[in-house]
Design an enzyme around this catalytic site. Structure first.
Site, short mmCIF file in Angstrom:
data_model
loop_
_atom_site.label_atom_id
_atom_site.label_comp_id
_atom_site.label_asym_id
_atom_site.label_seq_id
_atom_site.Cartn_x
_atom_site.Cartn_y
_atom_site.Cartn_z
N ALA A 17 0.83 -1.22 0.00
CA ALA A 17 0.00 0.00 0.00
C ALA A 17 0.86 1.26 0.00
O ALA A 17 0.59 2.21 -0.74
CB ALA A 17 -0.92 -0.01 1.22
N SER A 41 9.69 0.95 8.55
CA SER A 41 10.62 0.37 9.50
C SER A 41 10.98 -1.04 9.06
O SER A 41 10.12 -1.93 9.04
CB SER A 41 9.95 0.35 10.87
OG SER A 41 10.56 -0.60 11.69
N VAL A 49 2.32 -11.07 2.34
CA VAL A 49 1.46 -11.94 1.54
C VAL A 49 0.72 -11.01 0.57
O VAL A 49 1.01 -9.84 0.51
CB VAL A 49 0.46 -12.75 2.42
CG1 VAL A 49 1.12 -13.95 3.02
CG2 VAL A 49 -0.13 -11.86 3.51
N ALA A 52 -1.90 -12.35 -5.38
CA ALA A 52 -2.81 -12.59 -6.51
C ALA A 52 -3.65 -11.34 -6.72
O ALA A 52 -4.03 -10.68 -5.77
CB ALA A 52 -3.71 -13.79 -6.23
N LYS A 80 -2.65 -14.82 -14.52
CA LYS A 80 -3.81 -15.43 -13.85
C LYS A 80 -5.04 -15.21 -14.71
O LYS A 80 -5.37 -14.08 -15.06
CB LYS A 80 -3.97 -14.76 -12.48
CG LYS A 80 -5.24 -15.10 -11.75
CD LYS A 80 -5.32 -14.44 -10.40
CE LYS A 80 -6.69 -14.64 -9.78
NZ LYS A 80 -6.89 -13.89 -8.53
N LEU A 335 -4.16 -2.27 4.33
CA LEU A 335 -4.68 -3.02 5.47
C LEU A 335 -5.09 -2.11 6.62
O LEU A 335 -5.90 -2.49 7.46
CB LEU A 335 -3.64 -4.04 5.94
CG LEU A 335 -3.28 -5.13 4.92
CD1 LEU A 335 -2.14 -6.00 5.44
CD2 LEU A 335 -4.48 -6.00 4.59
N ILE A 348 -5.54 -5.73 -3.00
CA ILE A 348 -4.68 -4.82 -3.77
C ILE A 348 -5.58 -3.93 -4.64
O ILE A 348 -5.30 -2.74 -4.82
CB ILE A 348 -3.62 -5.60 -4.58
CG1 ILE A 348 -2.65 -6.26 -3.58
CG2 ILE A 348 -2.86 -4.69 -5.54
CD1 ILE A 348 -1.67 -7.23 -4.18
C1 LIG Z 1 -3.35 -13.87 4.56
C2 LIG Z 1 -3.42 -12.76 3.56
C3 LIG Z 1 -3.45 -13.05 2.20
C4 LIG Z 1 -3.57 -12.01 1.27
N1 LIG Z 1 -3.66 -12.30 -0.05
C5 LIG Z 1 -3.93 -11.30 -0.93
C6 LIG Z 1 -4.07 -11.56 -2.30
O1 LIG Z 1 -3.93 -12.68 -2.78
N2 LIG Z 1 -4.36 -10.53 -3.11
C7 LIG Z 1 -4.51 -9.26 -2.65
O2 LIG Z 1 -4.83 -8.36 -3.43
N3 LIG Z 1 -4.28 -8.99 -1.37
C8 LIG Z 1 -4.01 -9.96 -0.49
N4 LIG Z 1 -3.81 -9.67 0.82
C9 LIG Z 1 -3.76 -8.28 1.24
C10 LIG Z 1 -2.39 -7.70 0.93
O3 LIG Z 1 -1.40 -8.47 1.55
C11 LIG Z 1 -2.31 -6.29 1.43
O4 LIG Z 1 -3.41 -5.57 0.95
C12 LIG Z 1 -1.08 -5.62 0.97
O5 LIG Z 1 0.04 -6.38 1.25
C13 LIG Z 1 -0.94 -4.26 1.60
O6 LIG Z 1 -0.44 -4.33 2.88
P1 LIG Z 1 -0.07 -2.97 3.57
O7 LIG Z 1 0.96 -2.29 2.76
O8 LIG Z 1 -1.33 -2.24 3.86
O9 LIG Z 1 0.52 -3.41 4.99
P2 LIG Z 1 1.95 -4.04 5.39
O10 LIG Z 1 2.52 -4.88 4.35
O11 LIG Z 1 1.72 -4.65 6.75
O12 LIG Z 1 2.90 -2.78 5.56
C14 LIG Z 1 2.87 -1.97 6.71
C15 LIG Z 1 4.04 -1.03 6.66
O13 LIG Z 1 3.95 -0.13 7.76
C16 LIG Z 1 5.18 -0.04 8.40
N5 LIG Z 1 4.96 0.27 9.80
C17 LIG Z 1 4.04 -0.24 10.64
N6 LIG Z 1 4.18 0.29 11.87
C18 LIG Z 1 5.21 1.16 11.80
C19 LIG Z 1 5.86 2.01 12.74
N7 LIG Z 1 5.48 2.06 14.03
N8 LIG Z 1 6.88 2.75 12.32
C20 LIG Z 1 7.29 2.72 11.02
N9 LIG Z 1 6.72 1.93 10.08
C21 LIG Z 1 5.70 1.16 10.49
C22 LIG Z 1 5.81 -1.43 8.21
O14 LIG Z 1 7.21 -1.36 8.37
C23 LIG Z 1 5.41 -1.71 6.78
O15 LIG Z 1 6.32 -1.10 5.91
C24 LIG Z 1 -3.64 -10.68 1.73
C25 LIG Z 1 -3.55 -10.41 3.09
C26 LIG Z 1 -3.45 -11.42 4.01
C27 LIG Z 1 -3.37 -11.10 5.47
#
Ligand SMILES: Cc1cc2nc3c(=O)[nH]c(=O)nc-3n(C[C@H](O)[C@H](O)[C@H](O)COP(=O)(O)OP(=O)(O)OC[C@H]3O[C@@H](n4cnc5c(N)ncnc54)[C@H](O)[C@@H]3O)c2cc1C
Length: 500
Positions: A17, A41, A49, A52, A80, A335, A348
């Site tokens: 994200a 961090s 994860v 897809a 896909k 997330l 995504i």
């Molecule tokens: C089991 C599972 C399966 C999935 N499968 C799919 C799929 O097949 N297809 C799909 O579209 N989506 C899928 N998703 C969702 C997908 O993984 C997420 O939408 C995507 O990875 C985005 O994650 P994010 O960047 O929001 O969070 P994260 O990857 O958790 O990133 C969070 C970021 O915040 C930073 N951060 C957090 N706290 C702090 C702090 N205190 N100080 C500094 N930095 C901090 C971390 O270092 C990290 O860089 C899945 C999710 C899960 C749980």
């Protein structure tokens, strides 16, 4: 009028994200418009994860001006064509939810109506035979569309599988090359303006502060700003989608790399299989009320293509979304904004959708409340529409072999879904509501795949005689089978165009 333009955008988090946000702002606004800083961090890391996608991802790549082959090489990705669902409707039953169309609408009437008429007359069997994506998928074949007139080969819908860690890295170099500044460090405090309540800065463990006018919270499940600072609240949908944990493990891949995601229903959830160029991604989504972590891990490990390449990792989650995804000067993307389990690979997409709507409603320093309210309404509606499509997979099943499936089969569902199911059960009709993500074809494929049986077919399908309908459908099926045969294997196509 004074310039109210936002000059500093701070993104908190560097997972999918965070870097998708950074790349979007860098591409659309550019460094001359605003200073863009991303704080992440390494110590905390990313969820890692999410591998897809759905076909809309190609639009995101095009918006960034990314070359698709280069992107697939860099992320060791694959193609896909849809999702194969195993054991969902009943044990031993398999169906395919394909991307793209199924058949052709004829004389202004939906293909589904004609097909259902033949099905009820006992003249056809599997709807998959009328989808190029499903047919090619079953044969392990793939290619991109070519200019081929009315041939099915001129319209091939597809999405990608990719390595989530490599994707974040890829977007990071894209964004940094376009002026985004990355700050490494753990955020330990969030400072807000005493009167407006707006976030002014985040403080890192080393005592330094990163300021901003607009904050994008991409901190993952913890929702550091949106919940931690702005207390947006959470709408919990666990009663509709009871799975609340996943265990993920990569394993060695196979030579025959299937051009689709597989989802296999298990005793208290389901297992995903995502083939990449260098490995296969696997996970087991399950409900902790009906299955322990140990059992979930052991089920997953006994159903892999090859040797596991890491230790299984548990990821707990809570299905739902923030009550408000945008509060004051904080917008949650990814997330941190909410989570719907990955059954149809929509997370995504929700990042992409949040970003495109944010760009369409981009604020100035006044942060107009009506615009924010609209953003929240549009995004929460989108969450609810996707939720209903996911619930359908659990609700419409004959499975009665475990307490989990008994719960799902008999649970009450939201009114909108109940209506959609009732309309389908009457005449096999499906509709796309307003701007909802999943169209009538997706609803049709999954309702049918989950073994829902309409009492009758759409009477308008009677405008063609049974014989005429049969002949026309036979031609379409033949054209699709021939087109699938013409395609190279998925592995060969990748080798030729985007092998890592
Ligand atoms: C089991 C599972 C399966 C999935 N499968 C799919 C799929 O097949 N297809 C799909 O579209 N989506 C899928 N998703 C969702 C997908 O993984 C997420 O939408 C995507 O990875 C985005 O994650 P994010 O960047 O929001 O969070 P994260 O990857 O958790 O990133 C969070 C970021 O915040 C930073 N951060 C957090 N706290 C702090 C702090 N205190 N100080 C500094 N930095 C901090 C971390 O270092 C990290 O860089 C899945 C999710 C899960 C749980």
């Amino acid at each position: 009028m004074s310039d109210r333009r936002i000059r500093r955008i701070t993104i908190v988090g560097g997972g999918t994200a965070g870097w998708m946000s950074a790349a979007t702002f860098a591409r659309i606004l550019g460094p001359d418009y605003a200073e863009i800083t991303l704080v992440e961090s390494d110590e905390i890391g990313i969820v890692g994860v999410g591998e897809a996608t759905i076909p809309q991802m190609a639009t995101f790549n095009r918006m960034l001006g990314i070359d698709e082959d280069e992107f697939l090489r860099a992320t060791k990705g694959s193609f896909k064509l849809g999702i194969q669902f195993v054991d969902w409707g009943r044990l031993g039953h398999t169906y395919f939810h394909p991307f793209g169309h199924i058949g052709l609408h004829m004389e202004g009437v939906s293909f589904h109506a004609y097909w259902l008429r033949l099905k009820q007359a006992g003249l056809v069997d599997r709807i998959e035979d009328w989808s190029l994506q499903a047919t090619a998928g079953a044969r392990g074949r793939f290619m991109r569309a070519i200019k081929a007139g009315r041939s099915p080969l001129s319209d091939i819908a597809y999405a990608f599988h990719f390595d989530a860690g490599l994707y974040a890295r890829y977007l990071r170099s894209y964004a940094e090359a376009r002026g985004v500044v990355r700050r490494e460090g753990r955020i330990v405090a969030v400072h807000r303006h005493p009167e407006t309540g707006f976030v002014q800065s985040v403080q890192l463990a080393d005592g330094s502060r990163v300021e901003g006018e607009l904050f994008i919270d991409c901190s993952g499940f913890r929702g550091l700003l949106i919940e931690g600072a702005m207390q947006a609240g959470y709408v919990d949908w666990s009663h509709h989608l009871p799975c609340d944990r996943a265990v993920a493990v990569p394993c060695e891949g196979t030579e025959a790399m299937t051009p689709y995601t597989r989802s296999t229903a298990r005793k208290a959830g389901w297992q995903w299989r995502i083939p990449l160029q260098h490995r296969t991604g696997n996970g087991h989504v399950f409900c902790s009320a009906y299955m322990s972590d140990d059992e979930a891990i052991s089920t997953l490990l006994s159903n892999l293509d090859g040797k596991p390449l890491a230790d299984p990792r548990i990821v707990p989650f809570r299905t739902g979304h923030r009550r408000r995804l945008w509060v004051g000067n904080v917008v949650a993307i990814g997330l941190s904004s909410g989570f719907l389990e990955p059954l149809e690979s929509t997370s995504i997409w929700l990042i992409q959708s949040g970003l495109s709507r944010l760009m369409a409603m981009f604020p100035d320093r006044d942060f107009n409340p009506a615009t924010i309210a609209r953003y929240n309404r549009v995004l929460t509606t989108e969450y609810a529409e996707i939720r209903d499509f996911l619930i359908l997979h659990y609700k419409a099943t004959e499975r009665d072999d475990s307490p989990f499936w008994d719960y799902c089969r008999t649970m009450p569902v939201p009114d909108r879904l109940a209506e959609k199911m009732a309309v389908f059960l009457a005449h096999g009709r499906t509709f796309r509501e307003n701007e909802e993500l999943f169209n009538d074809t997706s609803w049709f494929a999954v309702m049918l795949g989950q073994l829902m049986q309409p009492a009758s077919y759409d009477p308008v399908a009677d405008i063609l005689s049974l014989e005429e309908t049969r002949t026309r459908l036979a031609h379409i099926r033949e054209a699709i089978a021939n087109s699938a045969d013409y395609m190279p294997t998925h592995r060969d196509f990748i080798r030729q165009h985007c092998g890592a």
